[in-house]
Design a protein around this motif. Structure first.
Motif, short mmCIF file in Angstrom:
data_model
loop_
_atom_site.label_atom_id
_atom_site.label_comp_id
_atom_site.label_asym_id
_atom_site.label_seq_id
_atom_site.Cartn_x
_atom_site.Cartn_y
_atom_site.Cartn_z
N ASP A 69 0.81 -1.06 3.47
CA ASP A 69 0.00 -2.17 3.01
C ASP A 69 0.47 -2.67 1.64
N SER A 70 -0.45 -3.27 0.90
CA SER A 70 -0.08 -3.95 -0.34
C SER A 70 0.44 -3.01 -1.42
N VAL A 71 0.06 -1.73 -1.37
CA VAL A 71 0.52 -0.81 -2.41
C VAL A 71 2.02 -0.59 -2.30
N ILE A 72 2.47 -0.15 -1.15
CA ILE A 72 3.90 0.11 -1.00
C ILE A 72 4.68 -1.20 -0.83
N TYR A 73 3.99 -2.30 -0.54
CA TYR A 73 4.59 -3.63 -0.57
C TYR A 73 5.04 -3.99 -1.98
N GLY A 74 4.27 -3.49 -2.96
CA GLY A 74 4.63 -3.75 -4.35
C GLY A 74 3.74 -4.74 -5.06
N ASN A 104 11.78 -2.87 3.33
CA ASN A 104 10.34 -2.78 3.12
C ASN A 104 9.64 -3.81 4.00
N LEU A 105 9.03 -3.34 5.08
CA LEU A 105 8.35 -4.21 6.04
C LEU A 105 6.84 -4.07 5.94
N SER A 106 6.39 -3.62 4.77
CA SER A 106 4.95 -3.53 4.53
C SER A 106 4.36 -4.92 4.37
N TYR A 107 3.02 -4.98 4.40
CA TYR A 107 2.36 -6.27 4.27
C TYR A 107 0.95 -6.08 3.74
N PRO A 108 0.53 -6.87 2.76
CA PRO A 108 -0.82 -6.75 2.24
C PRO A 108 -1.88 -6.86 3.34
N ALA A 109 -2.89 -6.00 3.26
CA ALA A 109 -4.02 -5.95 4.20
C ALA A 109 -3.68 -5.30 5.53
N ASN A 110 -2.45 -4.79 5.68
CA ASN A 110 -2.12 -4.07 6.91
C ASN A 110 -3.07 -2.90 7.14
N GLN A 111 -3.45 -2.72 8.39
CA GLN A 111 -4.23 -1.57 8.82
C GLN A 111 -3.33 -0.64 9.62
N ASN A 112 -3.83 0.53 9.97
CA ASN A 112 -3.04 1.45 10.77
C ASN A 112 -2.59 0.80 12.09
N GLY A 113 -3.45 -0.05 12.64
CA GLY A 113 -3.10 -0.74 13.88
C GLY A 113 -1.91 -1.67 13.70
N ASP A 114 -1.84 -2.37 12.56
CA ASP A 114 -0.71 -3.26 12.29
C ASP A 114 0.58 -2.46 12.16
N ILE A 115 0.49 -1.29 11.53
CA ILE A 115 1.68 -0.45 11.36
C ILE A 115 2.22 -0.03 12.73
N TYR A 116 1.32 0.35 13.62
CA TYR A 116 1.75 0.73 14.97
C TYR A 116 2.41 -0.44 15.68
N VAL A 117 1.83 -1.62 15.56
CA VAL A 117 2.41 -2.79 16.22
C VAL A 117 3.80 -3.08 15.65
#
Length: 359
Positions: A69-74, A104-117
């Motif tokens: 999510d937004s933390v590791i997104y930076g 880095n394919l993180s994204y702000p507001a990502n949930q665990n479900g988004d990570i799986y997708v």
């Protein structure tokens, strides 16, 4: 007749070559472009295809992927001060591989479900997740009543890639303003927008083409390119309204001491189980984001919060992944708000990730 044939051939050629006019750095610079995906989430697909082409062009075999999510997104700083940029710098020195990359394919507001997708999307494109870092947070396991959505951004992709999981989570998505098309008109319109138009690369790449033209114009005028920072990165104690902000209902909910459901009845555990199963026999580091201990003291000192944190520790420690809990690990002085960090904090985080990453 010849004119029609030439026109068709020209359109086919244009559809194939158009993405090559847009430089890689325009689409992806150390992380995905949030402002372009915020209003058109399909821009993530454009970036992923660019990354696949970059991997092929550079013949990369030694690279890692970061999801979260937004933390590791930076957030909230610029893409020049993100954790993977610092990691690449050190990893290249340690490995001696000047091409070593961490996307880095993180994204702000990502949930665990988004990570799986995202994992499913990477599988479809043939992008390896053999070397993966995932960040999640306490708030991702908080009971959803009704929101936020368990798959915040990528529910349409889940529908196409794994219908059984989509059907399972759809009732919860609908409680948080997701309205699947019902009528034939709505279904046709949705199909055209989601499945047909993105095939046309000039259409799919339109936002990044506009960005390229805008940046080129600024360079010709000797004007600076605007920073891609989402906000300033001042220390949290220099932000006068932050104390009031952390008393808002959304923050209270994010750090609730309500007991977590650690079974697959929880959508978050359901998707995390699927993530871990997907990563079987692969190098995977899961990072639980830490909170600003000073700013959130009233929340994190509650016995219920501590009990939930221990439940998360036990859950991840029982899984076949490397796990690190960042709660209280990074100095509060390096935070820019209740959960995000200044560039110095992300540099420190980079060192922690490299130290804990499976060898």
């Amino acid at each position: 007749m010849r004119t029609i044939i030439y026109t068709i051939i020209s359109l086919v050629v244009l559809n194939f070559v158009f993405p090559y006019f847009i430089p890689f750095d325009t689409v992806y610079h150390n992380r995905l472009e949030y402002k372009y995906g915020q209003y058109n989430i399909q821009n993530i697909d454009v970036a992923l295809k660019k990354i696949k082409a970059e991997i092929r062009r550079e013949k990369l075999t030694n690279y890692g992927i970061i999801l979260g999510d937004s933390v590791i997104y930076g957030s909230p700083g610029s893409s020049d001060h993100v954790v993977n940029a610092y990691m690449e710098e050190e990893a290249r020195r340690l490995t001696g591989d000047p091409k070593y990359r961490i996307f880095n394919l993180s994204y702000p507001a990502n949930q665990n479900g988004d990570i799986y997708v995202m994992l499913l999307k990477l599988d479809k494109l043939g992008i390896s997740t053999d070397n993966l870092i995932i960040n999640t947070r306490y708030a991702n396991f908080v009971p959803r009543n009704p929101g936020p959505r368990a798959v915040f951004w990528l529910y349409d992709d889940l529908r196409k890639l794994e219908r059984s999981s989509y059907d399972k989570v759809l009732p919860q998505l609908m409680q948080d303003y997701v309205k699947p098309p019902v009528t034939m008109y709505e279904k046709t319109k949705h199909w055209l927008k989601q499945d047909v138009m993105p095939i046309l690369t000039p259409y799919a790449n339109r936002d990044f083409f506009r960005k390229l033209m805008g940046d080129t114009g600024l360079r010709l005028l000797n004007k600076p390119i605007p920073s891609d920072a989402l906000a300033d990165s001042l220390p949290y104690f220099e932000k006068p309204n932050l104390q009031e902000y952390v008393t808002r209902d959304e923050i209270k909910k994010a750090y609730t001491d309500t007991p977590f459901d650690m079974t697959s009845n929880s959508f978050d555990i359901y998707f995390m189980d699927k993530i871990i199963d997907h990563q079987k026999n692969k190098k995977t580091l899961i990072v639980l984001t830490g909170a600003n201990q000073t700013l959130l003291k009233d929340y994190i000192d509650k016995p219920g919060y501590k009990a939930n944190m221990e439940s998360l520790n036990q859950y991840f420690q029982s899984k076949p992944v490397q796990y690190v809990n960042l709660e209280g690990v990074i100095s509060d002085s390096l935070f820019t708000d209740h959960t995000h960090m200044m560039p110095e904090g992300y540099r420190e985080l980079a060192g922690i990730l490299l130290q804990n990453y499976p060898k």
